[in-house]
Design an enzyme around this catalytic site. Structure first.
Site, PDB file in Angstrom:
ATOM      1  N   HIS A 108       0.860  -1.182   0.000  1.00 27.77           N
ATOM      2  CA  HIS A 108       0.000   0.000   0.000  1.00 27.77           C
ATOM      3  C   HIS A 108       0.897   1.233   0.000  1.00 27.77           C
ATOM      4  O   HIS A 108       1.838   1.301   0.797  1.00 27.77           O
ATOM      5  CB  HIS A 108      -0.902  -0.020   1.248  1.00 27.77           C
ATOM      6  CG  HIS A 108      -1.777   1.184   1.377  1.00 27.77           C
ATOM      7  ND1 HIS A 108      -2.752   1.498   0.446  1.00 27.77           N
ATOM      8  CD2 HIS A 108      -1.834   2.161   2.321  1.00 27.77           C
ATOM      9  CE1 HIS A 108      -3.356   2.614   0.804  1.00 27.77           C
ATOM     10  NE2 HIS A 108      -2.826   3.039   1.939  1.00 27.77           N
ATOM     11  N   ASP A 144      -6.665  -2.429   4.141  1.00 24.32           N
ATOM     12  CA  ASP A 144      -5.282  -2.000   4.429  1.00 24.32           C
ATOM     13  C   ASP A 144      -5.006  -2.017   5.936  1.00 24.32           C
ATOM     14  O   ASP A 144      -4.375  -1.098   6.474  1.00 24.32           O
ATOM     15  CB  ASP A 144      -5.046  -0.580   3.866  1.00 24.32           C
ATOM     16  CG  ASP A 144      -5.211  -0.564   2.343  1.00 24.32           C
ATOM     17  OD1 ASP A 144      -5.644   0.477   1.811  1.00 24.32           O
ATOM     18  OD2 ASP A 144      -4.939  -1.599   1.715  1.00 24.32           O
TER      19      ASP A 144
HETATM   20  C1  GRF Z   1       1.368   0.807  -6.209  1.00 26.20           C
HETATM   21  O1  GRF Z   1       1.887   1.979  -5.601  1.00 26.20           O
HETATM   22  C2  GRF Z   1       0.450   0.108  -5.248  1.00 26.20           C
HETATM   23  O2  GRF Z   1       0.866   0.190  -3.890  1.00 26.20           O
HETATM   24  C3  GRF Z   1      -0.814   0.890  -5.422  1.00 26.20           C
HETATM   25  O3  GRF Z   1      -0.901   1.152  -6.808  1.00 26.20           O
HETATM   26  C4  GRF Z   1       0.419   1.140  -7.348  1.00 26.20           C
HETATM   27  C5  GRF Z   1       0.464   0.069  -8.404  1.00 26.20           C
HETATM   28  O4  GRF Z   1       1.566   0.299  -9.184  1.00 26.20           O
HETATM   29  N1  GRF Z   1      -1.944   0.145  -4.948  1.00 26.20           N
HETATM   30  P1  GRF Z   1       2.039  -0.836 -10.250  1.00 26.20           P
HETATM   31  O5  GRF Z   1       0.773  -1.340 -10.941  1.00 26.20           O
HETATM   32  O6  GRF Z   1       2.723  -1.907  -9.479  1.00 26.20           O
HETATM   33  O7  GRF Z   1       2.957  -0.073 -11.159  1.00 26.20           O
END
Ligand code: GRF
Length: 199
Positions: A108, A144
């Site tokens: 998160h 979360d």
């Molecule tokens: C990450 O920062 C995750 O924590 C959040 O959305 C983003 C997803 O990024 N939920 P990716 O798809 O891994 O580039």
């Protein structure tokens, strides 16, 4: 260890895990990648490496519970040791937690317990915090709210907007995810009264 990774979008966290798994010493293999929608870059990253993928869309099931059961079945078909939610934008349900509770982690982009939900970076920016970051936790029924495995801290700059802040978070988040998942995969971990310890 066998990893199944669930994504909803770009999959840069997934990509970091895929790259780490190329090193046999890392001790994990991504055996499948799943998504809640088709055609996302995260799925393409797996397809480019010949890794099996699956899609379970909420809209294709009569109820949310049926979607959750289908997602659980699709994951279980790959016999994961650990399921990693990396930018997966749906809340998993009872069936999933019954099957994978305690061996499913989620990343998160905020310092839990601050700023849960879909807009962690935006909420941190709006609040005016001077540092934020990312949290890896063991998924539980809340949003979360699970036991924390790892956290990483980044500064908030005065001229940040949501995109620049989230990008800075993601650089640190990918490193946190790769390090923590590797240790969990190689060494194992225990959870007692919310304390997560690598064994
Ligand atoms: C990450 O920062 C995750 O924590 C959040 O959305 C983003 C997803 O990024 N939920 P990716 O798809 O891994 O580039």
């Amino acid at each position: 260890a066998r990893l199944v990774v669930l994504v909803s979008g770009g999959g840069t966290n997934l990509q970091a895990l895929l790259d780490a798994c190329d090193d046999p010493a890392y001790g994990a293999t991504v055996v499948a990648v799943g998504a809640d929608r088709p055609g996302v870059e995260g799925l393409a990253r797996a397809e480019r490496r010949g890794i099996p993928t699956f899609v379970e869309q909420v809209a294709e099931h009569r109820t949310r519970q049926e979607w959750d059961a289908a997602l659980t079945k699709a994951c279980a078909a790959h016999s994961p040791d650990l399921v990693v939610l990396a930018g997966f934008m749906k809340l998993v349900g009872d069936d999933f937690l019954r099957e994978f509770g305690g061996r499913c982690v989620n990343t998160h982009p905020a310092l839990s317990p601050s700023f849960p939900g879909m807009h962690g970076p935006a909420d941190a920016l709006a609040y005016g915090v001077k540092v934020t970051g990312a949290t890896l936790f063991v998924v539980d029924p809340g949003v979360d709210t699970g036991a924390i495995v790892a956290q990483t801290v980044v500064p908030v700059e005065d001229d940040d907007d949501v995109e620049s802040l989230h990008e800075r978070i993601k650089v640190a988040e990918r490193r946190m995810l790769v390090d923590a998942v590797g240790r969990m995969a190689r060494d194992g971990f225990t959870i007692n009264d919310r304390k997560v310890r690598f064994t």
